[in-house]
Write a protein that holds these residues in place. Structure first.
Motif, short mmCIF file in Angstrom:
data_model
loop_
_atom_site.label_atom_id
_atom_site.label_comp_id
_atom_site.label_asym_id
_atom_site.label_seq_id
_atom_site.Cartn_x
_atom_site.Cartn_y
_atom_site.Cartn_z
N ALA A 1 6.00 3.16 -6.25
CA ALA A 1 5.57 4.49 -5.81
C ALA A 1 5.87 5.51 -6.92
O ALA A 1 6.97 5.51 -7.50
CB ALA A 1 6.28 4.89 -4.53
N GLY A 2 4.89 6.34 -7.24
CA GLY A 2 5.05 7.31 -8.31
C GLY A 2 4.61 6.81 -9.67
O GLY A 2 4.54 7.57 -10.63
N LYS A 3 4.29 5.50 -9.75
CA LYS A 3 3.84 4.91 -11.02
C LYS A 3 2.35 4.59 -10.99
O LYS A 3 1.83 4.00 -11.93
CB LYS A 3 4.62 3.62 -11.30
CG LYS A 3 6.12 3.80 -11.48
CD LYS A 3 6.46 4.51 -12.77
CE LYS A 3 7.95 4.65 -12.99
NZ LYS A 3 8.57 3.40 -13.42
N GLU A 4 1.67 4.99 -9.92
CA GLU A 4 0.28 4.57 -9.76
C GLU A 4 -0.65 5.06 -10.86
O GLU A 4 -1.66 4.40 -11.17
CB GLU A 4 -0.27 5.00 -8.39
CG GLU A 4 -0.28 6.49 -8.14
CD GLU A 4 1.02 6.99 -7.52
OE1 GLU A 4 1.03 8.15 -7.09
OE2 GLU A 4 2.00 6.21 -7.48
N LYS B 1 4.08 0.96 -2.93
CA LYS B 1 5.39 1.36 -2.39
C LYS B 1 6.24 0.13 -2.07
O LYS B 1 7.44 0.08 -2.39
CB LYS B 1 5.20 2.22 -1.14
CG LYS B 1 6.52 2.73 -0.55
CD LYS B 1 6.27 3.64 0.65
CE LYS B 1 7.58 4.15 1.23
NZ LYS B 1 7.35 5.04 2.41
#
Length: 262
Positions: free
Chosen positions: A129-132, A124
């Motif tokens: 964030a959201g690309k993990e 983050k």
């Protein structure tokens, strides 16, 4: 954490010189750029600091620890105080970003229960964030660079060592990465950055080491990337001094004050 190079020399088996009689002190929380032409000794300096290679003579101190005297058993624990972003060690293509960052925590034997919150917090912070769950091939080159930086800092290192962190990035992406690095530095982390980016070095106005043929020829507070300090005339001067009576520029270490405080 204080770093001291005390007349450090590194000679390779084929006879070439990586560093010669390099001395300096870096205080806890400093930000230092290391500049110089290819082969000047920049990466060698970082490898010696992190005990990925051994000095030929002289010594390096990190805090009160002599790096030269580290036993093989202690080296992995010594390295845990560093976060390393190395252009030669990229992301593992078969692992997603989460797994790539988590590798650093696994390597330092962090409990499984604390790994996920740490990884997610760092992703983050890096704007990922959201690309993990994305593979490296599925994200942009700038996001790959930020994931590599995330892996370097997820263990909360005392010292961050970055070898060409903005290589192959356009100026905007490079500035984004260095803005993140500066934020980390403001939190008290000591930062050493090898860089060829004249613009970044000049804009950021940090301490600058200039290396020429393994010699430290300049150490400037709020310094600049000075091409003249590493041109052919500087190189010839270093070579003449090396093969003559002198050994080039070196900043003497006040060993009495340093060792006396240990």
């Amino acid at each position: 954490m204080q770093i001291v190079f005390d007349h450090v020399t590194k000679r390779f088996r084929e006879g070439s010189i990586g560093l010669e009689k390099v001395s300096f002190e870096i205080q806890k929380g400093e930000f230092v750029f290391i500049v110089g032409e290819s082969g000047a000794g920049k990466s060698t300096l970082l490898k010696l600091l992190t005990k990925r290679d051994d000095v030929t003579s002289g010594d390096i101190y990190v805090g009160d620890q002599s790096v030269r005297r580290l036993t093989r058993k202690k080296i992995p624990y010594f390295r845990r105080q560093f976060g390393i972003m190395d252009k030669e060690v990229g992301l593992l293509e078969h692992m997603d970003l989460y797994q790539n960052v988590e590798l650093a925590l696994i390597a330092t034997e962090q409990p499984e229960a604390v790994r996920r919150p740490k990884v997610m917090r760092i992703l983050k912070l890096m704007g990922l964030a959201g690309k993990e769950d994305h593979l490296p091939i599925e994200v942009s080159i700038g996001e790959r660079a930020r994931a590599m930086l995330a892996r370097a800092i997820v263990t909360d290192p005392a010292i961050l060592v970055l070898d060409e962190p903005t290589a192959n990035l356009d100026p905007g992406l490079a500035w984004d990465i260095m803005t993140l690095v500066e934020k980390i530095n403001r939190a008290g982390v000591t930062v050493l950055v090898v860089s060829h980016s004249e613009d970044l070095v000049n804009v950021m106005k940090k301490r600058v080491f200039t290396l020429v043929a393994g010699a430290l020829v300049s150490d400037e507070k709020k310094g600049r990337y000075d091409p003249k300090a590493m041109d052919i005339f500087a190189y010839r001067k270093v070579m003449e001094e090396r093969h003559g009576a002198g050994h080039g520029f070196r900043r003497p270490v006040d060993k009495k004050s340093f060792l006396g405080s240990r």
